[in-house]
Design an enzyme around this catalytic site. Structure first.
Site, PDB file in Angstrom:
ATOM      1  N   GLU A   1       0.831  -1.215   0.000  1.00 59.10           N
ATOM      2  CA  GLU A   1       0.000   0.000   0.000  1.00 59.10           C
ATOM      3  C   GLU A   1       0.862   1.260   0.000  1.00 59.10           C
ATOM      4  O   GLU A   1       0.776   2.102   0.896  1.00 59.10           O
ATOM      5  CB  GLU A   1      -0.946  -0.011   1.207  1.00 59.10           C
ATOM      6  CG  GLU A   1      -1.982  -1.115   1.134  1.00 59.10           C
ATOM      7  CD  GLU A   1      -3.080  -1.020   2.194  1.00 59.10           C
ATOM      8  OE1 GLU A   1      -2.854  -0.354   3.210  1.00 59.10           O
ATOM      9  OE2 GLU A   1      -4.143  -1.614   1.996  1.00 59.10           O
TER      10      GLU A   1
ATOM     11  N   GLU B   1      -5.252  -8.581  -0.795  1.00 62.40           N
ATOM     12  CA  GLU B   1      -5.874  -8.387   0.517  1.00 62.40           C
ATOM     13  C   GLU B   1      -7.344  -8.124   0.299  1.00 62.40           C
ATOM     14  O   GLU B   1      -7.722  -7.304  -0.552  1.00 62.40           O
ATOM     15  CB  GLU B   1      -5.298  -7.166   1.260  1.00 62.40           C
ATOM     16  CG  GLU B   1      -3.980  -7.396   1.906  1.00 62.40           C
ATOM     17  CD  GLU B   1      -3.555  -6.232   2.787  1.00 62.40           C
ATOM     18  OE1 GLU B   1      -4.418  -5.587   3.412  1.00 62.40           O
ATOM     19  OE2 GLU B   1      -2.343  -5.977   2.831  1.00 62.40           O
TER      20      GLU B   1
END
Ligand code: BG6
Length: 495
Positions: A203, A392
């Site tokens: 991220e 995810e």
């Protein structure tokens, strides 16, 4: 719900995902150094996580993890009297054989995990890697390969050596690039026969929300954020080049946190604002996938007085170090409003916006939007035409163990089923190229945003509690048996 359509192909990488700082524990075992995550205290829904440090005059202090604004010269570290959940986490360090056996029992084809940089280079700036740390991951990969599970390795998942933070401000300083590359070269060479799938920074776009979490910087100053982003983007491109040189079969991806953003109304102002906010996430991916800085970012820097430049060598690195595939996390969506009278009233861990009246939310207030995943897959595939991986996705929920030691997590099964169906539609109906799906926190771990243990994502319950009690016992939840069936039927049997 038996489905006869062709869903995912036989090489589809079904699996689960964890991150060292939230799962591994053993924070001082095998000469491991201290990472930025190790200095984060436990929080809760109402009490924010904090980061601990010592001031020049020797006082120990703690500031909120999100929104931290420390500009003084302080020394970050771990101090007595604070509870740091990463130190034990789920104790994978001592349970890895049992845990990987559980993953194998579910039929995992792939296990996404991260290497703790501080296990390999404890302070971040050593010349030689720490052999004990390297051996630890040898054991992990050997155990995975024994069951035919392919490791997918994140090189940097929300942790930076604190040594580099205290020395020169970690990623705000370009010297960190060389340290990181030394680490990447060490693990790339060491595991070249064991690992084929890599991700650079988890991220990476989270730098914009928490400089500490994503880049070890203790403030959100826009110049520092831009510098850290540039250093990580260059490091990411160099990592791709390095890993390709070590083994041309290596497949290296990026990773962004991707929550779909909808305009709150059809007012053109909302549409424009939504486009602008979406670009905040796309920016990182644009550079990593296309190899150059997008015009909208350069203009934004110009408007905000951010000093930015790239020399020819740096431009060339970005161009030659584009990723082979795009990976992302997807949990939720948000609505965006340009109207100052409409206050943001809904957030995830790294995204904020306005409530969507058509969606329900999790107990932590994350809006549940499976269709948004189909949209996300299409947006990303259209924009980059590169293979995708959902690395995810999942539901953070509080699980109850009943008197028979069972956990009936139908809410989690419902969430995952709907998201898998959305992926299936993106593949079958829309023709998106999707390589795999690793659901988040496949075995319970510590929450990144709150540091809680009882916000659980796993198919397997880990008996550790927020008050530090518990014996670490692993218990299969109902979702364990369900996911096993999903994988063995290649996503056809979702009932
Ligand atoms: C992602 C992170 O943002 O979301 C993970 O990559 C994190 O590290 C996950 O754990 C879920 O968020 P949280 O805050 O519920 O743990």
């Amino acid at each position: 719900m038996k489905r006869c359509v062709k869903m995912f192909d036989k090489d589809f990488l079904w699996g689960g995902a964890t991150a060292a700082n939230q799962y591994e524990g053993g924070w001082q075992e095998g000469k491991k150094g201290i990472s930025t995550a190790d200095c984060c205290t436990r929080g809760s829904k109402t009490e924010p996580r904090k980061v601990t440090y010592k001031t020049k005059d020797g006082n120990i202090k703690a500031d909120n993890l999100f929104g931290m604004e420390i500009n003084d010269d302080v020394e970050f570290g771990c101090f007595e009297g604070y509870d740091y959940p990463s130190h034990r986490a789920s104790d994978f360090y001592n349970h890895y054989k049992e845990d990987i056996a559980l993953m194998a029992e579910m039929g995992f084809k792939c296990y996404r995990m991260s290497i703790a940089w501080t296990r390999i280079f404890p302070n971040g700036d050593e010349e030689e890697p720490n052999e004990e740390g390297l051996k630890f991951y040898d054991q992990i990969f050997d155990e995975c390969l024994k069951y035919g599970i392919k490791p997918l390795v994140t090189l940097s998942h929300y942790e930076t050596p604190v040594g580099l933070v205290n020395k020169w401000g970690s990623w705000s300083d370009s010297r960190t690039i060389d340290c990181f590359l030394r680490y990447v070269k060490s693990v790339g060479e060491r595991y070249k026969d064991k690992v084929e799938y890599w991700l650079t920074f988890n991220e990476i776009n989270c730098i914009d929300f928490s400089g500490w979490v994503a880049a070890g910087i203790p403030n959100q100053n826009s110049q520092t954020i831009a510098d850290a982003a540039k250093n990580q983007l260059i490091a990411s491109a160099k990592s791709v080049i390095t890993l390709h040189n070590i083994n041309p079969n290596n497949k290296v991806g990026n990773m962004i946190g991707y929550g779909i953003k909808y305009p709150n109304t059809c007012h053109p102002n909302d549409i424009l604002k939504t486009w602008e906010e979406a670009n905040e996430d796309y920016f990182y991916c644009d550079v990593q996938a296309r190899g150059y800085y997008p015009r909208y970012k350069l203009k934004e820097y110009e408007r905000n007085g951010v000093v930015f430049s790239l020399n020819d060598k740096e431009k060339e690195i970005l161009k030659s170090g584009t990723v082979d595939f795009i990976s992302f996390s997807y949990y939720m969506s948000n609505c965006i409003s340009a109207d100052p009278k409409v206050a943001p009233n809904q957030s995830g861990n790294m995204s904020f916006g306005v409530k969507n009246p058509y969606l329900k939310a999790s107990a932590w207030g994350w809006q549940i939007d499976p269709k948004g995943l189909r949209i996300a897959l299409n947006y990303l595939y259209d924009r980059y035409q590169k293979p995708l991986m959902v690395v995810e996705n999942g539901l953070g929920a509080q699980d109850e163990v009943d008197e028979n030691n069972k956990i009936h997590d139908t809410y989690r099964i419902d969430y995952l089923r709907d998201h898998i169906l959305a992926m299936e539609e993106a593949v079958r109906i829309d023709g998106v190229e999707l390589w795999g799906y690793t659901s988040w926190g496949c075995i319970d771990l510590v929450s990144a945003s709150t540091g809680e243990m009882h916000k659980r994502y796993g198919f397997v319950y880990v008996n550790y509690q927020d008050d530090c009690s518990g014996n670490g016992e692993r218990i299969r939840k109902d979702s364990f048996y369900w996911y096993k069936k999903v994988i063995s039927s290649q996503g056809r049997d979702l009932k």
